[in-house]
Scaffold this active site. Sequence first.
Site, short mmCIF file in Angstrom:
data_model
loop_
_atom_site.label_atom_id
_atom_site.label_comp_id
_atom_site.label_asym_id
_atom_site.label_seq_id
_atom_site.Cartn_x
_atom_site.Cartn_y
_atom_site.Cartn_z
N SER A 9 0.82 -1.21 0.00
CA SER A 9 0.00 0.00 0.00
C SER A 9 0.85 1.26 0.00
CB SER A 9 -0.91 0.00 1.24
OG SER A 9 -1.62 1.22 1.29
N HIS A 34 -1.46 -1.10 -4.05
CA HIS A 34 -2.75 -0.68 -3.48
C HIS A 34 -2.70 0.83 -3.26
CE1 HIS A 34 -6.47 -1.43 -1.19
NE2 HIS A 34 -6.02 -0.54 -0.31
N ASP A 36 -4.77 4.03 -1.85
CA ASP A 36 -5.88 4.41 -0.98
C ASP A 36 -6.31 5.84 -1.24
OD1 ASP A 36 -6.34 2.13 0.80
OD2 ASP A 36 -4.27 2.47 1.46
N MET A 38 -8.90 8.82 -0.12
CA MET A 38 -9.77 9.22 1.01
C MET A 38 -10.30 10.63 0.78
SD MET A 38 -7.39 7.94 4.13
CE MET A 38 -6.58 6.33 4.10
N HIS A 68 -8.43 1.83 -4.13
CA HIS A 68 -9.44 1.66 -3.07
C HIS A 68 -10.05 3.02 -2.75
CE1 HIS A 68 -9.99 0.60 1.51
NE2 HIS A 68 -11.15 0.82 0.90
N MET A 70 -12.24 5.32 -0.78
CA MET A 70 -12.96 5.50 0.49
C MET A 70 -13.66 6.85 0.40
SD MET A 70 -9.92 4.04 2.91
CE MET A 70 -8.73 4.05 1.57
N MET A 139 -12.33 -5.17 5.00
CA MET A 139 -11.45 -4.34 5.83
C MET A 139 -11.19 -5.04 7.16
SD MET A 139 -10.76 -1.75 3.94
CE MET A 139 -9.66 -1.05 5.17
N ASP A 177 -7.44 -5.94 4.01
CA ASP A 177 -6.75 -4.66 4.07
C ASP A 177 -6.79 -4.12 5.50
OD1 ASP A 177 -5.71 -2.14 3.62
OD2 ASP A 177 -7.41 -1.43 2.40
C1 DX5 Z 1 -6.59 1.99 5.59
C2 DX5 Z 1 -6.17 1.66 4.19
C3 DX5 Z 1 -5.12 0.64 4.09
C4 DX5 Z 1 -3.79 1.00 4.69
C5 DX5 Z 1 -3.32 -0.26 5.37
O1 DX5 Z 1 -7.64 2.89 5.54
O2 DX5 Z 1 -7.29 1.23 3.44
O3 DX5 Z 1 -4.94 0.23 2.74
O4 DX5 Z 1 -2.82 1.38 3.75
O5 DX5 Z 1 -2.21 0.03 6.09
P1 DX5 Z 1 -1.51 -1.03 7.06
O6 DX5 Z 1 -1.10 -2.18 6.19
O7 DX5 Z 1 -0.37 -0.25 7.62
O8 DX5 Z 1 -2.53 -1.41 8.09
ZN ZN Z 2 -6.91 0.32 1.39
#
Ligand code: DX5
Ligand code: ZN
Length: 228
Positions: A9, A34, A36, A38, A68, A70, A139, A177
């Site tokens: 990620s 990956h 992310d 947000m 991903h 969010m 998740m 994840d």
């Molecule tokens: C959290 C993200 C994850 C994050 C995971 O909201 O969706 O993808 O990068 O990070 P780790 O592997 O550090 O828990």
């Molecule tokens: Zn994620």
Amino acid sequence: MHSSLPAPSLLAGDHANLGASAQAVADAGAAWLHVDIMDGHFVPNLSFGPETVAALRRAGIKLFFDTHLMLSEPARYIEAFAKAGANLISIHIEPAYDHAATLARIRSLGCQCGIVLNPGTPAGAVEHLLDQVDLVLVMTVQPGFGGQSFRADMMPKLAQLAAWRKERGYNWRLEVDGGVDLRTVRDCHAAGADTFVAGTSFFKATDRVAFLKEIEGLPGLEARNAER
Ligand code: DX5
Ligand code: ZN
């Protein structure tokens, strides 16, 4: 069916050097990155936008972008992410919008599509969409931040989804994840997951090549089914 696949990620990379962090993921031998996204609304944090994805492509990053979203209103942004170079776009089930239409739109833009469940969301919430996706993401932390503790109580939900996949002949990947490391990945794998997001644990690994190889070495679905 699916081999075990690590998805490092970018969130845990160096935000002043995202191109270098993505290149480090490629150099370690990963196929997936990956990413992310947000919005400060669906989750209480902000991260990257479509321009980040486009800039990584311009910088020559050829990894499969597992994107991903969010976001409270993902439909507003999927075209921008598809154009920027996303390969797979995942959307959450929790906000109210037309999930099926948004998944179809992602595919019409030439991307694979995924549906995501927060820890508080039961497997049944996505049951009606399981014939319309390429990936289901469970998740194992409340989304918003990297570096949180793994939620082992999500394993029955993973197992339920894996059972439906087998019984009903679906072909999607089952991804986890949040808090995934070389210890917790084994619980996820045992419950039926095949795709493993790893942020903190990947970037902190002293030997990133060995880290990825260990996850890839977990037996795939065909081998696991043969064992049963
Ligand atoms: C959290 C993200 C994850 C994050 C995971 O909201 O969706 O993808 O990068 O990070 P780790 O592997 O550090 O828990
Ligand atoms: Zn994620």
